[in-house]
Design a protein around this motif. Structure first.
Motif, mmCIF file in Angstrom:
data_model
loop_
_atom_site.group_PDB
_atom_site.id
_atom_site.type_symbol
_atom_site.label_atom_id
_atom_site.label_comp_id
_atom_site.label_asym_id
_atom_site.label_seq_id
_atom_site.Cartn_x
_atom_site.Cartn_y
_atom_site.Cartn_z
ATOM 1 N N UNK A 3 7.698 1.083 -14.231
ATOM 2 C CA UNK A 3 7.858 -0.246 -14.527
ATOM 3 C C UNK A 3 7.392 -0.692 -15.683
ATOM 4 N N UNK A 4 7.654 -1.951 -16.418
ATOM 5 C CA UNK A 4 7.301 -2.574 -17.327
ATOM 6 C C UNK A 4 6.301 -3.662 -16.878
ATOM 7 N N UNK A 5 6.496 -4.248 -15.797
ATOM 8 C CA UNK A 5 5.736 -5.440 -15.249
ATOM 9 C C UNK A 5 5.561 -5.045 -13.883
ATOM 10 N N UNK A 6 4.418 -5.053 -13.389
ATOM 11 C CA UNK A 6 4.316 -5.242 -11.798
ATOM 12 C C UNK A 6 3.412 -6.690 -11.641
ATOM 13 N N UNK A 7 4.010 -7.574 -10.888
ATOM 14 C CA UNK A 7 3.452 -8.731 -10.853
ATOM 15 C C UNK A 7 2.989 -9.161 -9.406
ATOM 16 N N UNK A 8 2.013 -9.264 -9.156
ATOM 17 C CA UNK A 8 1.196 -9.218 -7.929
ATOM 18 C C UNK A 8 0.642 -10.613 -7.635
ATOM 19 N N UNK A 9 1.342 -11.568 -7.134
ATOM 20 C CA UNK A 9 0.614 -12.896 -6.717
ATOM 21 C C UNK A 9 0.243 -13.117 -5.479
ATOM 22 N N UNK A 10 -0.985 -13.447 -5.362
ATOM 23 C CA UNK A 10 -1.679 -13.617 -4.013
ATOM 24 C C UNK A 10 -1.271 -12.730 -2.933
ATOM 25 N N UNK A 11 -1.371 -11.194 -3.084
ATOM 26 C CA UNK A 11 -1.097 -10.257 -2.263
ATOM 27 C C UNK A 11 -2.339 -9.137 -2.140
ATOM 28 N N UNK A 12 -2.899 -8.851 -3.393
ATOM 29 C CA UNK A 12 -3.830 -7.823 -3.196
ATOM 30 C C UNK A 12 -5.177 -8.060 -2.381
ATOM 31 N N UNK A 13 -5.356 -9.167 -2.269
ATOM 32 C CA UNK A 13 -6.779 -9.537 -1.378
ATOM 33 C C UNK A 13 -6.315 -9.155 -0.107
ATOM 34 N N UNK A 14 -5.279 -8.968 0.427
ATOM 35 C CA UNK A 14 -4.913 -8.727 1.714
ATOM 36 C C UNK A 14 -5.268 -7.114 2.142
ATOM 37 N N UNK A 20 0.923 -1.297 0.047
ATOM 38 C CA UNK A 20 -0.048 -0.035 -0.027
ATOM 39 C C UNK A 20 1.010 1.200 -0.114
ATOM 40 N N UNK A 21 2.006 1.350 0.622
ATOM 41 C CA UNK A 21 3.097 2.340 0.806
ATOM 42 C C UNK A 21 4.022 2.465 -0.406
ATOM 43 N N UNK A 22 4.079 1.343 -1.149
ATOM 44 C CA UNK A 22 5.033 1.273 -2.209
ATOM 45 C C UNK A 22 5.084 2.056 -3.629
ATOM 46 N N UNK A 48 -7.338 -3.773 1.355
ATOM 47 C CA UNK A 48 -8.557 -3.045 1.022
ATOM 48 C C UNK A 48 -8.813 -1.839 0.148
ATOM 49 N N UNK A 49 -9.879 -1.448 -0.182
ATOM 50 C CA UNK A 49 -10.116 -0.251 -1.188
ATOM 51 C C UNK A 49 -9.257 -0.467 -2.519
ATOM 52 N N UNK A 50 -9.779 -1.474 -3.296
ATOM 53 C CA UNK A 50 -9.008 -1.806 -4.371
ATOM 54 C C UNK A 50 -9.314 -0.751 -5.530
ATOM 55 N N UNK A 51 -10.218 0.042 -5.374
ATOM 56 C CA UNK A 51 -10.731 1.258 -6.280
ATOM 57 C C UNK A 51 -9.801 2.315 -6.312
ATOM 58 N N UNK A 52 -8.934 2.316 -5.312
ATOM 59 C CA UNK A 52 -7.814 3.300 -5.089
ATOM 60 C C UNK A 52 -6.430 2.633 -5.488
ATOM 61 N N UNK A 53 -6.388 1.405 -4.782
ATOM 62 C CA UNK A 53 -4.948 0.748 -5.022
ATOM 63 C C UNK A 53 -4.426 0.421 -6.340
ATOM 64 N N UNK A 54 -5.651 -0.367 -6.899
ATOM 65 C CA UNK A 54 -5.258 -0.878 -8.555
ATOM 66 C C UNK A 54 -4.696 0.244 -9.266
ATOM 67 N N UNK A 55 -5.678 1.496 -9.513
ATOM 68 C CA UNK A 55 -5.249 2.461 -10.294
ATOM 69 C C UNK A 55 -3.994 3.008 -9.863
ATOM 70 N N UNK A 56 -3.838 3.303 -8.702
ATOM 71 C CA UNK A 56 -2.485 3.647 -8.190
ATOM 72 C C UNK A 56 -1.174 2.814 -8.750
ATOM 73 N N UNK A 57 -1.510 1.525 -8.714
ATOM 74 C CA UNK A 57 -0.295 0.616 -9.201
ATOM 75 C C UNK A 57 -0.158 0.695 -10.802
#
Length: 274
Positions: free
Chosen positions: A107-118, A99-101, A120-129
């Motif tokens: 980046x050319x690739x952000x790979x997120x395996x089994x982490x984002x479900x921990x 969340x703070x990263x 909350x607020x995907x509406x903010x987090x994923x656009x930020x990524x």
């Protein structure tokens, strides 16, 4: 919106991990990583971040596929990162909460395996990524979708009634936190990401995992989904929780005649190219 207490629970759970126990089912945890990687169509990504890299299950696969890339594994757990540093791969390791990263360079690739479900607020987090990708860059993520799974419902039931004389265990805040649904419906991810992406692929799978051991489902979830519970309860409450939860899990997930246990497991996959 999480309360301060719930945020504290989430932060504690995100940093205290048992790396050795997590590796127990490494082969099964690797399978969705391979499925996700198989859909990534980038040819020569120069900068890759493995978000929530843990012990490096995905990181080593990324290093094998793109050995010339600048690869960084990011995780909030010092124990997990310490285990990952023993891998014979060329990678940097960064201790940071996802969340703070922020990427030092796009980046050319952000790979997120089994982490984002921990988180909350995907509406903010994923656009930020997505905003931290180069044009043509890709966010590749998979998330266990466990919130409606039977074993998760049994956990909530145990928290609500597993204490002495059927009383609830833990605090109200803990029970509210565990009842939160952080993973969105697939349609919601499409509506959120379609305006921000050039290409978007979203799908869900259910894998009939076959696991072995005396209490394999508990062994699997105690190092992931149940961690906030086991960290928050005191010693006496932990004893009540584990005894009652194991009873329910063994009742609803009996061993097959060959001694193996069937563990259906749903996952959501997202491939978003900006």
């Amino acid at each position: 919106m999480l309360t301060k207490v719930q945020t504290s629970l989430a932060r504690t759970a995100s940093t205290q991990w048992d790396a050795t126990s997590y590796q127990q089912f490494a082969r099964l945890r690797e399978r969705p990583v391979l499925e996700l990687l198989d859909h990534v169509d980038l040819q020569h990504p120069q900068r890759i971040y493995d978000l929530g890299c843990g012990t490096g299950i995905a990181t080593q696969l990324l290093a094998k596929r793109w050995p010339m890339a600048d690869l960084t594994g990011v995780d909030s757990s010092a124990e997990m990162l310490e285990e990952a540093t023993y891998l014979p791969i060329k990678a940097l390791w960064q201790k940071c909460d996802v969340q703070q990263w922020r990427a030092h360079r796009p980046a050319d690739l952000l790979f997120a395996a089994a982490v984002l479900h921990f988180i909350s607020d995907h509406e903010t987090l994923i656009p930020q990524l997505l905003s931290q990708l180069n044009p043509g860059g890709c966010l590749a993520a998979h998330m266990p979708n466990w919130r409606d799974a039977l074993w998760y419902e049994l956990m909530l039931e145990t928290l609500n009634t597993g204490g002495p004389n059927g009383r609830a265990l833990g605090t109200v805040q803990l029970r509210q936190f565990m009842a939160e649904r952080t993973v969105l419906p697939l349609k919601s991810y499409y509506q959120l990401l379609a305006p921000l992406t050039q290409e978007l692929d979203i799908w869900e799978t259910e894998h009939l995992q076959v696991v072995e051991g005396k209490s394999p489902i508990f062994d699997w979830v105690k190092v992931s989904a149940l961690r906030p519970v086991l960290l928050a309860l005191d010693q006496a409450e932990n004893k009540h929780f584990i005894e009652n939860y194991l009873r329910l899990v063994h009742e609803h997930y009996p061993q097959e005649a060959n001694g193996q246990t069937l563990f259906p497991f749903k996952r959501v996959f997202i491939l978003a190219t900006v």
